[in-house]
Design an enzyme around this catalytic site. Structure first.
Site, mmCIF file in Angstrom:
data_model
loop_
_atom_site.group_PDB
_atom_site.id
_atom_site.type_symbol
_atom_site.label_atom_id
_atom_site.label_comp_id
_atom_site.label_asym_id
_atom_site.label_seq_id
_atom_site.Cartn_x
_atom_site.Cartn_y
_atom_site.Cartn_z
ATOM 1 N N ASN A 1 92.701 56.964 20.050
ATOM 2 C CA ASN A 1 93.346 57.601 21.194
ATOM 3 C C ASN A 1 94.812 57.216 21.359
ATOM 4 O OD1 ASN A 1 91.135 59.165 21.960
ATOM 5 N ND2 ASN A 1 90.243 57.474 23.106
ATOM 6 N N ASN B 1 95.539 54.281 25.350
ATOM 7 C CA ASN B 1 95.437 55.741 25.418
ATOM 8 C C ASN B 1 96.697 56.425 25.922
ATOM 9 O OD1 ASN B 1 92.867 55.028 24.715
ATOM 10 N ND2 ASN B 1 91.892 55.901 26.503
ATOM 11 N N TYR C 1 92.593 41.248 27.124
ATOM 12 C CA TYR C 1 92.454 42.004 25.878
ATOM 13 C C TYR C 1 93.057 41.276 24.677
ATOM 14 C CZ TYR C 1 91.172 45.886 28.917
ATOM 15 O OH TYR C 1 90.548 46.683 29.845
ATOM 16 N N PHE D 1 98.228 51.242 28.769
ATOM 17 C CA PHE D 1 97.018 51.032 27.982
ATOM 18 C C PHE D 1 97.095 51.875 26.712
ATOM 19 C CE2 PHE D 1 95.644 49.251 31.955
ATOM 20 C CZ PHE D 1 94.902 48.163 31.529
ATOM 21 N N HIS E 1 91.051 45.900 19.235
ATOM 22 C CA HIS E 1 91.940 46.993 19.649
ATOM 23 C C HIS E 1 93.393 46.517 19.764
ATOM 24 C CE1 HIS E 1 91.630 51.159 20.380
ATOM 25 N NE2 HIS E 1 91.595 51.178 21.694
#
Length: 180
Positions: free
Chosen positions: A115, A69, A15, A67, A20
């Protein structure tokens, strides 16, 4: 009193450098500018952490190892561990509702559908913390899912602009630090 700077992003290497993870990228840049030590695991807070001494007091930077969220869990633990006032928390987050490179420093903001911010607000039981939003925009091509877009890497053109965006973000960060 310490200030807590929370970078929102996903922890795994795959990632890295995605939209993000703009919060992680910004935190890395700010710590580098402040000549802070590298991030190290702080397992009791489910985060990577570094402490930077500044003229405005200690700055605790965390990158949750959960993560996006589930970011709220790490924030609550770090807030308690470092005894940080809610109003002394700054969350660095990507924002699909702002054009690429547009920044916004705000207090008492909403989640904008993010989120990670929803998780933080729910876990803290309040949105009375600061946010520095990094605009990543929305997909220009039809049919591209928003989730795939934010988990995608910055384009070559966007990468060329990151340096000047980080300079502006650093100015906003300094402004935030001077408020307390």
């Amino acid at each position: 009193m310490a200030k807590l700077i929370v970078a929102i992003g996903n922890p795994r290497h795959g990632y890295a450098n995605t939209r993000h993870n703009a919060g992680f990228l910004l935190a890395d840049r700010l710590v580098e500018e402040l000549q802070g030590p590298p991030f190290k695991p702080l397992s009791k807070c489910h985060a990577l952490m570094t402490l930077v001494e500044s003229s405005s007091g200690p700055l605790v930077f965390i990158k949750p190892t959960t993560f996006v969220n589930l970011s709220g869990k790490a924030v609550v633990l770090a807030k308690k561990y470092f005894n940080v006032a809610l109003s002394h928390i700054l969350v660095l987050a990507d924002d699909v509702n702002r054009s690429f490179g547009k920044l916004r420093l705000c207090f008492n903001g909403g989640s904008g559908g993010h989120n990670g911010l929803k998780s933080i607000t729910a876990s803290l039981g309040s949105n009375e913390y600061w946010q520095l939003r990094f605009g990543v925009g929305r997909p220009l091509e039809e049919g591209v899912e928003l989730s795939n877009f934010v988990l995608g890497k910055f384009s070559e053109e966007e990468n060329l602009q990151l340096g000047s965006i980080f300079v502006e973000a650093s100015t906003l960060f300094t402004e935030w630090c001077s408020k307390f």
